[in-house]
Design a protein around this motif. Structure first.
Motif: not given
Length: 852
Positions: A361-368
């Motif tokens: 979750e911390v490194l999830d890039a899908s929200r960027g």
């Protein structure tokens, strides 16, 4: 026995320094790639993202000396997410079609002279993850461990560091080590060791808190033993290839002493618990094992270890020996137990209180949103495949719901529900199609309105009859006058007799009269049909039509008076069945699909898309289970309703009501069919009369023209005869036998023979007065199709009307004077009835009741 803390004051832990890198420009190579593979406009649109990436890389290059640890942590997380976005859109490799001008260079964190350079983003990602773990370890080490909250924060930071190294090991380390140039610090073995080291320090903080809170010796022993096991796992990786020569001796000494110290601490705490249970023999064995382990560790690892750590080891050793001496004395004096050998002891119990923090979750890039507008073809195809998978799930579940709903409707229809309940309440209803048919009949006036339409037929018949009579009188009057002049002047009256010129007109009038007679007979048959079926069709005058339906009556006698209870239970079951509502579940599925946008996750994914698809598709499992459960509950409700309806039918004698309702439905259907049949016949009659009136009116106009022309001829001939009688001389060739009548616009007279020739209908084709109605297949008045003579068509050897091509000849073609400019003359007012009625039911066969 006293239980002083032997490790609380050690405060000796390890932190990891970040890797160093060289300066690198990502802006220009990536922008060129966008221009080449997409467009200059796209590159301009992504200018902000390119500059943001360049700035992130520059900040990473500066190292952690400038920023605080938390700011550095946030920077590394943001940069890693940006790298995930870059990886899925910009292929970085030596390939000529890829971004081949970028090379990442990073130095080893433990051997600063060693470096790795690769044209692969995996090395960049591995270095960033390593530095993230290092920053977390620094945050943990800098926490104030003198307080409970400080130790909790330190433990959390060490777990986060362990999570970063675990994420690196599982996702990136192997790919980064496959390059031609690599460093050992990002290898699977090294980051695995660091993961265990960070877990050991996190568990150590928990142990310190347990001591500070005064936890029982047994609990402290379990936590302490788990600290030792974590250190032992890290030590095992440090003492074998490829790491045994990569770290300083101080690291190995520190880890080895920590592993032994926490094993001995566990023996010490466990001995306290055994002493309280008076298990002196095992206590002695445990204490001896701890003392021996410490002695051995001091011999092997004292060099390079921190003095504070050595002091903690010595203090623990003193405590162990003191308790051992006390236990031996008590056993010799009191218990006299046999001390078991160390090899026979069971492993000490453990209790792990920490685990690596999940970094997904911390490194999830899908929200960027960085480079979100760039979607490679491969990602678009993968998205399309996922969409098909979702559509298949929705289609399958929707079919199940629709099948279940249809099954429920059929089952309820078989049980006559809810119609029987509505009938009991006096609100029974017809089927939608039958009710619409009744409404159309009632809008058209219903059976009661047929009387007015029959009167219209009579009025039209009278008007046509009057027109025929008036027309015939015109011709008769002209013929009478011609006969009188012929008798008066004898042979000098040389114009043609009227009956030789009016034969065609009289034939038309005779045919019209015959048709009118047959139509009148058909009108009478229709009127008889209305009278005969008035009782049948009277049901259609019920407003609303539901008032004509039978009602379901309550039983006259009841033994237990439970009718209301039976009805109430059945109605409640129907309401509950309705609340199940499959439509809401189907809408929920569609709404989930509408919100299910996995493109950002797809673009950020570096692993198998199949794994991502399986994870995302699992979101729909709960609603699929809910649909299956809904259908099962619906089936159970239908079974209950079936049993309740059987009881309801027995109490209210439902079979008799159904038979009565069926008879009423059939009566309504038969009444509608008969009404339509009569209505179509009336409309056909109205059309016939209107058409016939047009035809008679035109023939009457011809007769008027004929009479007018004959009157002109009469006056002229009288003048000629009078001149002859007066002895007037005429020019040669102008004798009465060769007399000609003047044409319009000419001073001379045409020969009389031409007048007769011009008027003779047989010598000139005539245009039709009106278009006769077609003669389609006849239908029976009522019931099944038959082939008897229709109401408005008597069987005659020929058509009732003359051929239409001879119905519009001008009366006297040679006379085109100003007489024809005036409006036609009528004897009396004969207005054209305003009838233009059309049948509301398009008949499949138009009856032949009215023939022209």
């Amino acid at each position: 026995m006293a239980a002083p803390s032997s490790t609380a004051a050690t405060n000796i832990m390890l932190a990891i320094f970040e890797k160093k890198t060289t300066s690198l420009d990502l802006y220009r190579p990536l922008r060129n790639f966008i221009v080449i593979n997409y467009s200059e406009r796209e590159a301009q649109n992504l200018e902000d993202d390119l500059r943001a990436l360049k700035e992130l890389r520059s900040d990473v290059e500066r190292g952690g000396a400038v920023d605080s640890s938390t700011a550095r942590r946030d920077l590394l997380q943001n940069y890693y997410r940006a790298l995930r976005a870059v990886e899925s859109r910009f292929p970085i490799s030596p390939d000529k079609d890829h971004v081949n001008t970028v090379s990442f260079t990073w130095f080893d964190a433990f051997k600063s002279k060693r470096k790795a350079s690769q044209q692969s983003i995996h090395l960049e990602k591995a270095a960033v993850l390593f530095n993230l773990g290092a920053v977390y370890s620094q945050i943990g080490l800098s926490s104030d461990r003198s307080s409970v909250e400080g130790r909790r924060q330190a433990s959390h930071s060490f777990m986060a560091a362990s999570g970063a190294f675990s994420f690196l090991r599982d996702n990136v380390a192997m790919k980064a080590s496959m390059g031609s140039s690599t460093t050992l610090d990002v290898s699977v073995e090294c980051v695995g060791m660091l993961e265990k080291l960070m877990l050991a320090q996190a568990q150590e903080c928990v142990y310190e808190n347990s001591i500070a809170k005064g936890s029982s010796p047994g609990v402290c022993a379990k936590i302490s033993r788990q600290v030792g096991l974590f250190y032992e796992e890290a030590l095992a990786a440090l003492t074998v290839a490829p790491l045994h020569q990569h770290f300083d001796k101080a690291w190995i000494s520190h880890v080895q002493l920590k592993a032994t110290m926490f094993y001995a601490e566990a023996c010490y705490r466990y001995g306290l618990e055994l002493h309280g249970k008076e298990e002196i023999a095992e206590e002695i064995a445990r204490l001896r094992s701890g003392v021996n382990a410490l002695s051995e560790a001091k011999k092997m690892s004292s060099k390079g270890a921190a003095q504070q750590l050595l002091d903690a080891v010595n203090k623990l050793e003193t405590n162990l020996k003191s308790n051992l001496e006390t236990a031996l004395k008590e056993n010799d004096r009191v218990y006299l137990m046999r001390v078991p050998p160390a090899s026979s002891l069971t492993p000490l119990p453990t209790f792990s209180m920490v685990k690596p923090m999940a970094m997904n979750e911390v490194l999830d890039a899908s929200r960027g949103k960085m480079f979100a507008s760039l979607v490679p073809d491969s990602s678009a195809k993968s998205l399309s495949r996922y969409t098909e998978m979702v559509d298949d799930i929705i289609r399958t579940q929707a079919e199940k719901l629709q099948k279940g709903s249809e099954l429920a409707r059929v089952r309820l229809k078989e049980m006559d529900l809810p119609d029987s309940i509505l009938a009991l309440e006096g609100t029974a209803s017809l089927s939608t199609a039958l009710k619409e048919d009744v409404e159309v009949v009632q809008i058209c006036g219903g059976p009661a309105g047929l009387e007015g339409e029959l009167q219209q037929l009579k009025d039209l018949s009278r008007v046509n009859h009057e027109l025929l009579v008036q027309t015939e009188e015109l011709l008769q009057q002209e013929a009478t006058e011609d006969a009188q002049f012929r008798n008066q002047f004898g042979t000098q009256w040389t114009r043609p007799q009227s009956n030789t010129l009016t034969k065609n007109l009289l034939d038309k009038l005779n045919r019209f009269a015959a048709n009118l007679k047959r139509a009148t007979e058909s009108d009478a048959r229709i009127e008889r049909s209305v009278r005969e079926h008035s009782t049948l069709m009277s049901i259609l005058d019920s407003r609303p039509i539901e008032t004509a339906l039978p009602s379901l009556a309550r039983p006259i006698m009841s033994l237990d008076a439970n009718e209301d209870a039976v009805v109430g239970v059945l109605k409640q079951s129907l309401r509950e069945l309705e609340t199940l509502g499959t439509q809401s579940l189907e809408d929920m599925l569609k709404e989930m699909k509408r919100k299910d946008d996995i493109l950002p996750k797809l673009m950020a994914s570096t692993g198998s898309h199949d794994d991502l698809f399986r994870k995302e598709i699992s979101k729909y499992e709960h609603i699929c289970q809910e649909i299956a459960s809904n259908l099962e509950v619906q089936e159970q409700f239908l079974m209950h309703i079936q049993a309740q309806n059987d009881e309801f039918a027995a109490i209210f004698n439902l079979e008799d009501y159904k038979a009565s309702s069926e008879r009423t439905y059939k009566q309504i259907e038969a009444a509608i069919a008969k009404y339509r049949e009569i209505k179509e016949n009336i409309n056909e009659g109205l059309k016939f009369y209107v058409t016939l009136q047009d035809a008679i009116t035109q023939v009457k106009q011809q007769c008027n023209d004929f009479v007018m022309t004959r009157n002109i001829q009469c006056r002229e001939m009288i003048d000629v005869v009078q001149r002859q009688l007066a002895g007037l001389s005429f020019q040669d060739g102008k004798s009465s036998g060769g007399y000609t009548y003047p044409s319009v616009g000419e001073p001379h007279h045409a020969p009389r023979a031409s007048i007769q020739q011009q008027f003779d209908p047989g010598n000139h084709p005539q245009t039709p007065i009106y278009h006769p109605m077609p003669h389609p297949i006849q239908t029976a008045l009522y019931g099944t199709p038959q082939q008897p003579p229709s109401t408005y068509h008597s069987p005659v050897p020929s058509h009732p009307y003359p051929p239409t091509q001879n119905q519009q000849q001008p009366a006297y073609g040679g006379w085109q004077g100003s007489y024809y400019s005036a409006p036609p003359q009528h004897n009396g007012p004969i207005p054209r009835p305003p009838y233009s009625v059309q049948s509301p039911y398009p008949p499949p066969h138009q009856g032949g009741y009215y023939r022209q």
